[in-house]
Scaffold this active site. Structure first.
Site, PDB file in Angstrom:
ATOM      1  N   GLU A 253       0.874  -1.189   0.000  1.00 20.27           N
ATOM      2  CA  GLU A 253       0.000   0.000   0.000  1.00 20.27           C
ATOM      3  C   GLU A 253       0.898   1.222   0.000  1.00 20.27           C
ATOM      4  O   GLU A 253       1.564   1.490   0.998  1.00 20.27           O
ATOM      5  CB  GLU A 253      -0.877   0.026   1.258  1.00 20.27           C
ATOM      6  CG  GLU A 253      -1.824  -1.144   1.416  1.00 20.27           C
ATOM      7  CD  GLU A 253      -3.066  -1.007   0.556  1.00 20.27           C
ATOM      8  OE1 GLU A 253      -3.210   0.018  -0.141  1.00 20.27           O
ATOM      9  OE2 GLU A 253      -3.870  -1.944   0.561  1.00 20.27           O
ATOM     10  N   CYS A 287      -2.368   9.620   2.655  1.00 20.72           N
ATOM     11  CA  CYS A 287      -2.105   8.963   1.364  1.00 20.72           C
ATOM     12  C   CYS A 287      -3.256   9.190   0.396  1.00 20.72           C
ATOM     13  O   CYS A 287      -3.045   9.306  -0.801  1.00 20.72           O
ATOM     14  CB  CYS A 287      -1.845   7.476   1.566  1.00 20.72           C
ATOM     15  SG  CYS A 287      -3.149   6.621   2.456  1.00 20.72           S
TER      16      CYS A 287
HETATM   17  P1  NDP Z   1       8.394   4.907   4.376  1.00 17.68           P
HETATM   18  O1  NDP Z   1       8.319   4.191   3.083  1.00 17.68           O
HETATM   19  O2  NDP Z   1       9.549   5.791   4.624  1.00 17.68           O
HETATM   20  O3  NDP Z   1       8.350   3.871   5.596  1.00 17.68           O
HETATM   21  C1  NDP Z   1       7.305   2.950   5.772  1.00 17.68           C
HETATM   22  C2  NDP Z   1       7.768   1.854   6.719  1.00 17.68           C
HETATM   23  O4  NDP Z   1       8.769   1.063   6.087  1.00 17.68           O
HETATM   24  C3  NDP Z   1       8.397   2.366   8.000  1.00 17.68           C
HETATM   25  O5  NDP Z   1       8.043   1.543   9.080  1.00 17.68           O
HETATM   26  C4  NDP Z   1       9.869   2.252   7.690  1.00 17.68           C
HETATM   27  O6  NDP Z   1      10.667   2.184   8.824  1.00 17.68           O
HETATM   28  C5  NDP Z   1       9.898   0.952   6.931  1.00 17.68           C
HETATM   29  N1  NDP Z   1      11.102   0.741   6.137  1.00 17.68           N
HETATM   30  C6  NDP Z   1      12.006   1.656   5.706  1.00 17.68           C
HETATM   31  N2  NDP Z   1      12.977   1.048   4.965  1.00 17.68           N
HETATM   32  C7  NDP Z   1      12.658  -0.268   4.925  1.00 17.68           C
HETATM   33  C8  NDP Z   1      13.254  -1.407   4.306  1.00 17.68           C
HETATM   34  N3  NDP Z   1      14.356  -1.314   3.568  1.00 17.68           N
HETATM   35  N4  NDP Z   1      12.667  -2.612   4.473  1.00 17.68           N
HETATM   36  C9  NDP Z   1      11.522  -2.729   5.188  1.00 17.68           C
HETATM   37  N5  NDP Z   1      10.917  -1.685   5.811  1.00 17.68           N
HETATM   38  C10 NDP Z   1      11.480  -0.468   5.673  1.00 17.68           C
HETATM   39  O7  NDP Z   1       7.013   5.699   4.487  1.00 17.68           O
HETATM   40  P2  NDP Z   1       6.580   6.746   5.583  1.00 17.68           P
HETATM   41  O8  NDP Z   1       6.639   6.112   6.932  1.00 17.68           O
HETATM   42  O9  NDP Z   1       7.330   8.011   5.369  1.00 17.68           O
HETATM   43  O10 NDP Z   1       5.029   6.963   5.230  1.00 17.68           O
HETATM   44  C11 NDP Z   1       4.578   7.872   4.282  1.00 17.68           C
HETATM   45  C12 NDP Z   1       4.205   7.185   2.993  1.00 17.68           C
HETATM   46  O11 NDP Z   1       3.233   6.199   3.249  1.00 17.68           O
HETATM   47  C13 NDP Z   1       3.558   8.125   1.994  1.00 17.68           C
HETATM   48  O12 NDP Z   1       4.070   7.887   0.702  1.00 17.68           O
HETATM   49  C14 NDP Z   1       2.083   7.753   2.063  1.00 17.68           C
HETATM   50  O13 NDP Z   1       1.379   8.070   0.888  1.00 17.68           O
HETATM   51  C15 NDP Z   1       2.169   6.290   2.306  1.00 17.68           C
HETATM   52  N6  NDP Z   1       0.934   5.786   2.881  1.00 17.68           N
HETATM   53  C16 NDP Z   1       0.158   4.941   2.127  1.00 17.68           C
HETATM   54  C17 NDP Z   1      -1.047   4.492   2.627  1.00 17.68           C
HETATM   55  C18 NDP Z   1      -1.896   3.548   1.848  1.00 17.68           C
HETATM   56  O14 NDP Z   1      -2.756   2.919   2.462  1.00 17.68           O
HETATM   57  N7  NDP Z   1      -1.727   3.378   0.562  1.00 17.68           N
HETATM   58  C19 NDP Z   1      -1.546   4.921   3.946  1.00 17.68           C
HETATM   59  C20 NDP Z   1      -0.640   5.779   4.644  1.00 17.68           C
HETATM   60  C21 NDP Z   1       0.548   6.188   4.119  1.00 17.68           C
HETATM   61  P3  NDP Z   1      11.343   3.568   9.376  1.00 17.68           P
HETATM   62  O15 NDP Z   1      10.201   4.503   9.621  1.00 17.68           O
HETATM   63  O16 NDP Z   1      11.976   3.126  10.620  1.00 17.68           O
HETATM   64  O17 NDP Z   1      12.267   4.047   8.303  1.00 17.68           O
END
Ligand code: NDP
Length: 508
Positions: A253, A287
């Site tokens: 997502e 999002c």
């Molecule tokens: P990120 O992609 O930066 O992070 C998402 C999660 O992935 C975090 O828990 C992060 O950990 C983790 N992560 C980071 N690197 C890795 C890796 N290499 N392997 C596995 N996990 C990893 O997103 P954001 O947290 O900044 O969220 C914002 C984004 O989420 C926006 O683009 C938004 O549109 C989207 N979003 C989509 C939704 C949907 O339902 N489609 C709903 C809500 C948000 P850490 O934070 O510790 O880096």
């Protein structure tokens, strides 16, 4: 060593995170820079151990059956309701969002949890299907069995609602869950785990691992049966790449660039209200937030004025009753500033605010009009309280432009006479007609996108099935007089079968 999550006012540490045993990190209140709490940075070994423990817990949870699981999930729901303000305060502290926004998020969590628990049996139970003419001697059934251990990786913008779209549905389907919350909102994840353990103390059915991206990557490698990821498209690709090493299935997502279409016969007041709420609430960090508007020329002037009247009254702030809070992730502030600058540089008009609206950690609402379609402000996810409003000659042209981008998460249509027809032309997973974001609050509806917005679905019956594998079983009820699936068959058997097929399937 204690580190600071990248949303804090301290220097970001994402790339150089210390994952040595015993290391910790702090979650920070983005409004004040104060430490909310300190959490462990879990390394690969810890994550693998959590998944192993989760596997034992899953057997127990699965064997409870739908009814017993429902009783426990219902108890958790009641506990969440009774402690709603406690959770809202934590969400508010870790993201900076106003208290009522945090409460609204939790209301949706509770409603989805209720739906998942109430409908899991109905959607996933074993059911008979017709075995068809060829296999009339078989009783055919299909049921949806839990995957086993589901790893959930969540973002920070809706730190309870977004991961719970996976957690609640995965648990109701009979899985155990290991949840890696965003490094910005580990406390919310830990709070969910703690409250679940209060009502299900027997086994660690819901566990939380905390840390940075490396901890998320470790979860992808830890042998879960599925990963449910919500976050940015870039990280989604990395998650898929890591999961491909072990062929672990993924639900992805990702972000969006959702458009709102305003037709010439729309209720303009309602459309403007929806555009402002959709774009500015949660400081635009949604999002499925409205990032761009396509309004039909004949009503554009009036619509823009209504948007300005509403948006200019809104102020960001750190107080619990502010209209909108800060930008939670400090690195996003520069993206927002650059999108505003690019819009103006490329010929767009700043009708409200502009670059000066960016006052870290806050951004005042910004309204931009007539921005070229190839500007970053129109093409890329801004994730800030900005609205781009572009004029189109017809609503169809608006839909066409909306469909032009790589994302395809949600969308909105305002039209009195053609709402459904326009909605069905949008290349998105969800559309709201004459309201905004409402599909996310209907638990029975599947939630997810297409293209760069990802694939797979949370919520609704599809969301329950996303966390289960269909198992098909045929049981022989009686022996057929002729059996084509044995070496003992005669040549006449297959000839007879072909003749039968021609008779019953070879005609119209
Ligand atoms: P990120 O992609 O930066 O992070 C998402 C999660 O992935 C975090 O828990 C992060 O950990 C983790 N992560 C980071 N690197 C890795 C890796 N290499 N392997 C596995 N996990 C990893 O997103 P954001 O947290 O900044 O969220 C914002 C984004 O989420 C926006 O683009 C938004 O549109 C989207 N979003 C989509 C939704 C949907 O339902 N489609 C709903 C809500 C948000 P850490 O934070 O510790 O880096």
């Amino acid at each position: 060593m204690t580190q600071t999550a990248r949303g804090g006012v301290e220097a970001p540490v994402e790339k150089t995170a210390d994952t040595s045993p015993g290391s910790t990190f702090e979650s920070i209140d983005p409004r004040t820079g104060e430490v909310v709490a300190t959490h462990p940075v879990h390394d690969g070994k810890h994550v693998a151990d959590a998944v192993r423990t989760a596997r034992d817990a899953q057997h127990w949870w699965d064997e409870l059956g739908f009814h017993q699981r429902k009783l426990r999930l219902d108890a958790w729901r009641r506990l969440l309701v009774s402690r709603l303000d406690e959770a809202a305060e934590l969400i508010s502290a870790e993201t900076g969002k106003p208290m009522d926004d945090a409460r609204l998020e939790l209301v949706l969590v509770v409603d989805h949890l209720h739906w998942a628990a109430a409908n899991a049996y109905k959607v996933l139970r074993r059911r008979g299907v017709s075995a068809g003419a060829l296999m009339a001697n078989q009783a055919a059934t299909v049921e949806y069995r839990a995957f086993g251990v589901v790893g959930v990786i969540g973002p920070w913008n809706y730190p309870a609602f977004t991961p719970m779209g996976s957690i609640a549905y995965a648990l109701a389907a009979g899985n155990s869950v290991v949840f890696k919350p965003s490094e910005l909102t580990p406390g919310v994840g830990e709070w969910l785990r703690r409250t679940f353990a209060e009502v299900v103390p027997e086994q660690p059915v819901l566990q939380v691992v905390t840390g940075f991206g490396e901890t998320g990557a470790a979860l992808c490698r830890a042998g879960t049966d599925k990963i449910a990821f919500t976050g940015s498209t870039e990280t989604g690709k990395r998650v898929m790449a890591t999961c491909s090493e072990s062929l672990t299935p993924v639900l992805v997502e990702c972000g969006g660039k959702d458009a709102l279409i305003v037709d010439s016969d729309a209720d303009l007041r309602a459309a403007a209200e929806a555009a402002v709420w959709g774009a500015v609430s949660n400081a635009g960090q949604t999002c499925i937030g409205v990032e761009r508007v396509y309004v039909v020329d004949s009503v554009a002037e009036r619509f823009v004025q209504l948007v300005l009247d509403r948006a200019e009254k809104l102020r960001p702030g750190g107080q619990p009753t502010a209209d909108l809070g800060p930008i939670t992730m400090d690195s996003q502030v520069e993206v927002i500033r650059e999108h505003i600058a690019d819009a103006v540089r490329s010929g767009g008009k700043a009708e409200l605010g502009g670059e000066t609206s960016v006052r870290p950690p806050y951004v005042d609402p910004v309204v931009l009009t007539d921005v070229p379609e190839d500007s970053a402000a129109v093409a890329e996810e801004t994730f800030g309280p900005t609205i781009v409003i572009n004029r189109v000659s017809t609503a169809e042209e608006g839909v066409e432009r909306a469909n032009n981008g790589n994302y395809g998460l949600g969308g909105t249509v305002f039209s009195r006479s053609r709402g459904m027809a326009l909605a069905r032309r949008m290349r998105t997973g969800m559309v709201a007609v004459n309201s905004v974001i409402s599909f996310a609050a209907v638990p029975a509806l599947p939630f997810g996108g297409v293209g760069d917005s990802g694939f797979g679905r949370i919520h609704g019956a599809d969301g329950l099935r996303e966390f289960a594998r269909p198992q098909a079983i045929t049981r022989t009820r009686f022996r057929m007089p002729i059996d084509p699936m044995t070496f003992g068959r005669s040549t006449r058997t297959v000839r007879y079968l072909v003749r039968l097929m021609k008779l019953i399937r070879g005609r119209r």
